[in-house]
Scaffold this active site. Sequence first.
Site, PDB file in Angstrom:
ATOM      1  N   HIS A   1       0.839  -1.211   0.000  1.00  0.00           N
ATOM      2  CA  HIS A   1       0.000   0.000   0.000  1.00  0.00           C
ATOM      3  C   HIS A   1       0.868   1.252   0.000  1.00  0.00           C
ATOM      4  O   HIS A   1       1.892   1.331   0.655  1.00  0.00           O
ATOM      5  CB  HIS A   1      -1.015  -0.011   1.145  1.00  0.00           C
ATOM      6  CG  HIS A   1      -0.501   0.229   2.517  1.00  0.00           C
ATOM      7  ND1 HIS A   1      -0.333   1.497   3.037  1.00  0.00           N
ATOM      8  CD2 HIS A   1      -0.156  -0.630   3.514  1.00  0.00           C
ATOM      9  CE1 HIS A   1       0.090   1.406   4.295  1.00  0.00           C
ATOM     10  NE2 HIS A   1       0.214   0.130   4.605  1.00  0.00           N
TER      11      HIS A   1
ATOM     12  N   ASP B   1       5.696   2.195   7.274  1.00  0.00           N
ATOM     13  CA  ASP B   1       4.304   1.827   6.985  1.00  0.00           C
ATOM     14  C   ASP B   1       3.682   2.822   5.998  1.00  0.00           C
ATOM     15  O   ASP B   1       3.101   3.817   6.414  1.00  0.00           O
ATOM     16  CB  ASP B   1       3.510   1.818   8.290  1.00  0.00           C
ATOM     17  CG  ASP B   1       2.088   1.357   8.114  1.00  0.00           C
ATOM     18  OD1 ASP B   1       1.790   0.729   7.089  1.00  0.00           O
ATOM     19  OD2 ASP B   1       1.268   1.630   9.013  1.00  0.00           O
TER      20      ASP B   1
ATOM     21  N   GLU C   1      -5.431   2.079   2.010  1.00  0.00           N
ATOM     22  CA  GLU C   1      -5.301   0.937   2.920  1.00  0.00           C
ATOM     23  C   GLU C   1      -5.575   1.365   4.345  1.00  0.00           C
ATOM     24  O   GLU C   1      -6.226   0.648   5.114  1.00  0.00           O
ATOM     25  CB  GLU C   1      -3.893   0.329   2.795  1.00  0.00           C
ATOM     26  CG  GLU C   1      -3.698  -0.989   3.540  1.00  0.00           C
ATOM     27  CD  GLU C   1      -3.218  -0.842   4.983  1.00  0.00           C
ATOM     28  OE1 GLU C   1      -3.090  -1.863   5.668  1.00  0.00           O
ATOM     29  OE2 GLU C   1      -2.967   0.306   5.417  1.00  0.00           O
ATOM     30  N   GLU C   2      -5.068   2.533   4.707  1.00  0.00           N
ATOM     31  CA  GLU C   2      -5.185   2.986   6.093  1.00  0.00           C
ATOM     32  C   GLU C   2      -6.616   3.336   6.487  1.00  0.00           C
ATOM     33  O   GLU C   2      -6.913   3.501   7.663  1.00  0.00           O
ATOM     34  CB  GLU C   2      -4.272   4.198   6.335  1.00  0.00           C
ATOM     35  CG  GLU C   2      -2.782   3.916   6.164  1.00  0.00           C
ATOM     36  CD  GLU C   2      -2.205   3.007   7.238  1.00  0.00           C
ATOM     37  OE1 GLU C   2      -2.954   2.577   8.132  1.00  0.00           O
ATOM     38  OE2 GLU C   2      -0.995   2.715   7.188  1.00  0.00           O
TER      39      GLU C   2
ATOM     40  N   ASP D   1       3.906  -5.412   3.541  1.00  0.00           N
ATOM     41  CA  ASP D   1       3.416  -4.271   4.314  1.00  0.00           C
ATOM     42  C   ASP D   1       4.252  -4.155   5.590  1.00  0.00           C
ATOM     43  O   ASP D   1       4.112  -4.976   6.496  1.00  0.00           O
ATOM     44  CB  ASP D   1       1.940  -4.484   4.651  1.00  0.00           C
ATOM     45  CG  ASP D   1       1.307  -3.279   5.332  1.00  0.00           C
ATOM     46  OD1 ASP D   1       2.026  -2.297   5.608  1.00  0.00           O
ATOM     47  OD2 ASP D   1       0.091  -3.323   5.582  1.00  0.00           O
TER      48      ASP D   1
ATOM     49  N   HIS E   1       2.584   4.347  13.100  1.00  0.00           N
ATOM     50  CA  HIS E   1       1.507   5.335  12.994  1.00  0.00           C
ATOM     51  C   HIS E   1       1.811   6.610  13.777  1.00  0.00           C
ATOM     52  O   HIS E   1       0.940   7.152  14.466  1.00  0.00           O
ATOM     53  CB  HIS E   1       0.177   4.732  13.451  1.00  0.00           C
ATOM     54  CG  HIS E   1      -0.466   3.889  12.397  1.00  0.00           C
ATOM     55  ND1 HIS E   1      -1.757   3.421  12.509  1.00  0.00           N
ATOM     56  CD2 HIS E   1      -0.005   3.418  11.207  1.00  0.00           C
ATOM     57  CE1 HIS E   1      -2.053   2.708  11.435  1.00  0.00           C
ATOM     58  NE2 HIS E   1      -1.000   2.687  10.627  1.00  0.00           N
TER      59      HIS E   1
END
Length: 508
Positions: free
Chosen positions: A277, A289, A322-323, A351, A450
Amino acid sequence: MRRTSSASVRRNGAAKRGVAGAAAIALALGLSASPANAAETELPGLVKIGKVRKHLENLNTIAEYNGGNRAHGTAGYDVAAKYVVDQLKRAGYKPERNEYEFESWVERTTPEFAQTKPEARDFANGEDFLTMRYSTSGDVTAPGVPVNADSNASGCAAADYAGFPKGAVAVVKRGTCLFAEKEKFAAEAGASALVVFNHGATSDPADTGPVNGDLSATSTIPVVGATPEVGKALVDAGEALELRVKVDSEVVSDTGYNIVAETSTGKKDNVVVVGAHLDSVEEGPGINDNGSGTAAVLETAKQLPKLGKQKNRVRFAFWGTEELGLIGSTEYVENLTQAQRDKIALYLNFDMIGSNNYARQIYDGRGELDGSVPPPSGSAAIQKLFEEYYDGRGLPHEPTEFSGRSDYSGFMNAGIPSGGLFSGADAIKTEEQVAKYGGTAGKPLDPYYHSAEDTLENINWTIADDMTDAMANSVETYADSTLPVNGVLRTKEARTVEFDRRADHWLR
């Protein structure tokens, strides 16, 4: 980068003719060659970590100059997509922008959750509670009533609500059934809102923090997820408990896009899909990420044509949104016809492959872990290929759950064999993992997950290099032969499986 002898059936060079001749004899006798007996793969030597790092540096620069992230709907995502397209074109591909429409759930204002009686206490958004994704709006102040709150099946049946006072806020424990089912039974019993508190069954932050839940579709009543500590306090408050729940949300129509490109050679009816992603969260540049997976897949795509013609078509995908819940990859698969799905031999997912406090994890194609759904046939063969590669290099590894957390979800739902690599997110590193890989026990596998600190400086280049090599090895292998995965005759039926997660949001 080291090479391995565990993965390809490519034959070239006079020194390999004896092996090729033996393989031909075996085939003549009705036996099958397997990747375990194959010659060295070349692609890992071409996909150099320095080139992957350069892609990551460029993605970092793009984020830095475009609001600090590459999230859906931002300039950062658009410019990153243009970068991927430009790189693919330079390598001879004809990339396409695969667009889709979807319904997006958004919170318009900050939610509120408080205990108003017997003692007043405000709970902190993000620390004590989170609004469940697809919760409807509402502002409720009413008595709080625990519902079978000491059971793992709390609120999972209509019988749990016998005698429930209409208009009250239901308080249930996270457990065996979907959050959507808990909400359904609560609403049918006349609840005005629902609080789901976490179970705290493990030390994993996903089990000890506020429930980061997903209801899959817009709920009838407001729903929030709380920590185990908040849940205990509410249950212990007794009959005098009163709660306020305020959610201000809406579902809006939105559009997104993936970037997809495939090789010009190889069988069109036996396609290997390789995906990562492209979007990040809003909080940071998302270099692990999932800049790490994006960069490695991009460089693998650039180097693959140097090997000459492929026997199987290879399709490289850079997923959007994706998130927000695996939307880009799921929409892609669901918008294919059944005939198009049947032509996909397998899906490989990458990922987060550069986690700072990593574990070398391979997706559980055998379905042996408690948190895995039963994988489609052929997934175990993909897992075995990665295991053989790492075993050949003397590198420890371990399985990781097929739990529905990443973009393999839509492919598995369509019955397509799936596999891939993952170096870890918010799970806490154990002493056993430290013994295998080094690092720090008691800390997340990616302490910067994140966050604004998911930067180039916090990539672990050892694991990024190892996983890039294994990725390249798998792509070259399956570009040549998918025999162990899907055989000669492929039959894949669409099916529905119940994952525990949708991306970072829990469904149960």
